[in-house]
Design a protein around this motif. Sequence first.
Motif, PDB file in Angstrom:
ATOM      1  N   ALA A 101     -27.811 100.612 122.916  1.00  0.00           N
ATOM      2  CA  ALA A 101     -27.896 101.433 121.748  1.00  0.00           C
ATOM      3  C   ALA A 101     -26.158 101.208 121.424  1.00  0.00           C
ATOM      4  CB  ALA A 101     -28.420 102.433 122.493  1.00  0.00           C
ATOM      5  N   LYS A 102     -25.730 100.993 122.303  1.00  0.00           N
ATOM      6  CA  LYS A 102     -24.155 100.968 121.804  1.00  0.00           C
ATOM      7  C   LYS A 102     -24.032  99.811 121.160  1.00  0.00           C
ATOM      8  CE  LYS A 102     -22.450 103.898 125.430  1.00  0.00           C
ATOM      9  NZ  LYS A 102     -21.616 103.941 126.681  1.00  0.00           N
ATOM     10  N   ILE A 103     -24.104  98.992 121.480  1.00  0.00           N
ATOM     11  CA  ILE A 103     -24.306  97.577 120.852  1.00  0.00           C
ATOM     12  C   ILE A 103     -25.314  97.134 119.808  1.00  0.00           C
ATOM     13  CG2 ILE A 103     -24.798  94.959 120.652  1.00  0.00           C
ATOM     14  CD1 ILE A 103     -25.176  94.669 123.641  1.00  0.00           C
ATOM     15  N   ALA A 104     -25.702  98.444 119.555  1.00  0.00           N
ATOM     16  CA  ALA A 104     -26.825  98.117 117.718  1.00  0.00           C
ATOM     17  C   ALA A 104     -26.113  99.878 117.169  1.00  0.00           C
ATOM     18  CB  ALA A 104     -28.053  98.722 118.190  1.00  0.00           C
ATOM     19  N   GLY A 105     -25.253  99.889 117.762  1.00  0.00           N
ATOM     20  CA  GLY A 105     -24.331 101.624 117.242  1.00  0.00           C
ATOM     21  C   GLY A 105     -25.561 102.587 117.282  1.00  0.00           C
ATOM     22  N   ILE A 106     -26.514 102.508 117.583  1.00  0.00           N
ATOM     23  CA  ILE A 106     -27.234 104.174 118.071  1.00  0.00           C
ATOM     24  C   ILE A 106     -26.935 104.893 118.969  1.00  0.00           C
ATOM     25  CG2 ILE A 106     -29.443 104.654 118.162  1.00  0.00           C
ATOM     26  CD1 ILE A 106     -29.992 101.565 118.017  1.00  0.00           C
ATOM     27  N   GLY A 107     -27.336 105.830 118.224  1.00  0.00           N
ATOM     28  CA  GLY A 107     -26.306 107.433 119.544  1.00  0.00           C
ATOM     29  C   GLY A 107     -27.010 108.001 120.055  1.00  0.00           C
ATOM     30  N   LEU A 108     -26.231 108.588 121.149  1.00  0.00           N
ATOM     31  CA  LEU A 108     -27.183 109.281 121.952  1.00  0.00           C
ATOM     32  C   LEU A 108     -28.211 110.716 121.656  1.00  0.00           C
ATOM     33  CD1 LEU A 108     -27.234 110.741 124.325  1.00  0.00           C
ATOM     34  CD2 LEU A 108     -25.577 111.948 124.353  1.00  0.00           C
ATOM     35  N   GLU A 109     -28.097 111.180 120.179  1.00  0.00           N
ATOM     36  CA  GLU A 109     -29.214 111.370 119.660  1.00  0.00           C
ATOM     37  C   GLU A 109     -30.546 110.662 118.882  1.00  0.00           C
ATOM     38  OE1 GLU A 109     -29.157 114.813 116.179  1.00  0.00           O
ATOM     39  OE2 GLU A 109     -27.444 115.265 117.354  1.00  0.00           O
ATOM     40  N   GLU A 110     -30.077 109.849 118.362  1.00  0.00           N
ATOM     41  CA  GLU A 110     -31.494 108.953 118.341  1.00  0.00           C
ATOM     42  C   GLU A 110     -31.636 108.595 119.759  1.00  0.00           C
ATOM     43  OE1 GLU A 110     -32.497 105.348 114.990  1.00  0.00           O
ATOM     44  OE2 GLU A 110     -30.390 106.371 115.002  1.00  0.00           O
ATOM     45  N   VAL A 111     -30.888 107.936 120.363  1.00  0.00           N
ATOM     46  CA  VAL A 111     -31.909 107.242 121.617  1.00  0.00           C
ATOM     47  C   VAL A 111     -32.355 108.774 122.526  1.00  0.00           C
ATOM     48  CG1 VAL A 111     -31.328 106.924 123.485  1.00  0.00           C
ATOM     49  CG2 VAL A 111     -30.146 105.791 121.758  1.00  0.00           C
ATOM     50  N   THR A 112     -31.986 109.645 122.274  1.00  0.00           N
ATOM     51  CA  THR A 112     -32.754 110.652 123.080  1.00  0.00           C
ATOM     52  C   THR A 112     -34.674 111.077 122.114  1.00  0.00           C
ATOM     53  OG1 THR A 112     -30.859 112.267 123.707  1.00  0.00           O
ATOM     54  CG2 THR A 112     -32.621 113.423 123.731  1.00  0.00           C
ATOM     55  N   GLU A 113     -34.415 110.645 120.920  1.00  0.00           N
ATOM     56  CA  GLU A 113     -35.462 110.774 120.169  1.00  0.00           C
ATOM     57  C   GLU A 113     -36.389 109.698 120.165  1.00  0.00           C
ATOM     58  OE1 GLU A 113     -36.452 113.303 118.005  1.00  0.00           O
ATOM     59  OE2 GLU A 113     -34.870 114.395 119.578  1.00  0.00           O
ATOM     60  N   ILE A 114     -35.927 108.442 120.636  1.00  0.00           N
ATOM     61  CA  ILE A 114     -36.858 107.135 120.662  1.00  0.00           C
ATOM     62  C   ILE A 114     -37.466 107.458 122.507  1.00  0.00           C
ATOM     63  CG2 ILE A 114     -36.318 105.080 121.929  1.00  0.00           C
ATOM     64  CD1 ILE A 114     -34.178 104.322 119.464  1.00  0.00           C
ATOM     65  N   LEU A 115     -36.645 108.137 123.672  1.00  0.00           N
ATOM     66  CA  LEU A 115     -36.939 108.571 124.824  1.00  0.00           C
ATOM     67  C   LEU A 115     -38.190 109.557 124.530  1.00  0.00           C
ATOM     68  CD1 LEU A 115     -37.526 108.132 127.573  1.00  0.00           C
ATOM     69  CD2 LEU A 115     -35.201 109.725 127.540  1.00  0.00           C
ATOM     70  N   LYS A 116     -38.229 111.022 123.696  1.00  0.00           N
ATOM     71  CA  LYS A 116     -39.005 111.482 123.692  1.00  0.00           C
ATOM     72  C   LYS A 116     -40.395 111.122 123.064  1.00  0.00           C
ATOM     73  CE  LYS A 116     -36.094 115.853 123.488  1.00  0.00           C
ATOM     74  NZ  LYS A 116     -35.524 116.766 122.273  1.00  0.00           N
ATOM     75  N   THR A 117     -40.657 110.450 122.077  1.00  0.00           N
ATOM     76  CA  THR A 117     -41.252 109.883 121.391  1.00  0.00           C
ATOM     77  C   THR A 117     -41.980 108.657 122.282  1.00  0.00           C
ATOM     78  OG1 THR A 117     -40.348 109.975 118.907  1.00  0.00           O
ATOM     79  CG2 THR A 117     -42.435 108.558 119.489  1.00  0.00           C
ATOM     80  N   LEU A 118     -41.674 108.048 122.331  1.00  0.00           N
ATOM     81  CA  LEU A 118     -41.899 106.967 124.255  1.00  0.00           C
ATOM     82  C   LEU A 118     -42.970 107.648 124.852  1.00  0.00           C
ATOM     83  CD1 LEU A 118     -39.487 103.838 123.970  1.00  0.00           C
ATOM     84  CD2 LEU A 118     -41.552 104.003 123.061  1.00  0.00           C
ATOM     85  N   TRP A 119     -42.189 108.734 125.730  1.00  0.00           N
ATOM     86  CA  TRP A 119     -42.755 109.403 126.323  1.00  0.00           C
ATOM     87  C   TRP A 119     -44.103 110.475 126.158  1.00  0.00           C
ATOM     88  CZ3 TRP A 119     -40.991 110.674 130.990  1.00  0.00           C
ATOM     89  CH2 TRP A 119     -41.050 111.240 132.040  1.00  0.00           C
ATOM     90  N   LEU A 120     -44.101 111.229 125.017  1.00  0.00           N
ATOM     91  CA  LEU A 120     -45.386 111.641 124.057  1.00  0.00           C
ATOM     92  C   LEU A 120     -46.292 110.700 124.220  1.00  0.00           C
ATOM     93  CD1 LEU A 120     -43.342 113.957 122.102  1.00  0.00           C
ATOM     94  CD2 LEU A 120     -44.313 114.029 124.492  1.00  0.00           C
ATOM     95  N   ILE A 121     -45.592 109.113 123.768  1.00  0.00           N
ATOM     96  CA  ILE A 121     -46.831 108.152 123.365  1.00  0.00           C
ATOM     97  C   ILE A 121     -47.515 108.034 124.774  1.00  0.00           C
ATOM     98  CG2 ILE A 121     -47.565 105.530 122.288  1.00  0.00           C
ATOM     99  CD1 ILE A 121     -44.886 106.421 120.508  1.00  0.00           C
ATOM    100  N   ASP A 122     -47.217 107.487 125.691  1.00  0.00           N
ATOM    101  CA  ASP A 122     -47.150 107.160 126.450  1.00  0.00           C
ATOM    102  C   ASP A 122     -48.461 108.469 127.559  1.00  0.00           C
ATOM    103  OD1 ASP A 122     -47.841 105.310 128.575  1.00  0.00           O
ATOM    104  OD2 ASP A 122     -46.377 105.159 130.053  1.00  0.00           O
TER     105      ASP A 122
END
Length: 122
Positions: A101-122
Amino acid sequence: MKIYQNSNEPIYKQIAAQLREDILSGKLKAGDPLPSIRVLAQNLKISVITTMKAYEELSDEGLVTASKGKGYFVNAQDKQMLEEQYMRQLEDDLTNAIHSAKIAGIGLEEVTEILKTLWLID
């Protein structure tokens, strides 16, 4: 068992990871035998030495025990030890994700949203 020849991960690590997952998930239970080293090597069309290396890794972790002349067997798993191993794996995976995420310039907030989305999908 699936082995990916084009993976960056060595074949013995791929084997160990799949067996580890089967043990930790309870798919393989205490006392269950692992496939014989020769049979697994033949089925996967790999070296016996590669298979042996994977089994030795699992043995070093305390997940299996070798019985002379009989093969490798799954050890009884301590619930606390299992949780610790899962936590260690989670920390490793998240560390890799954070690095990406850091290499791609993705911030903590966006990472958190991605994690939440993936958590709910699984």
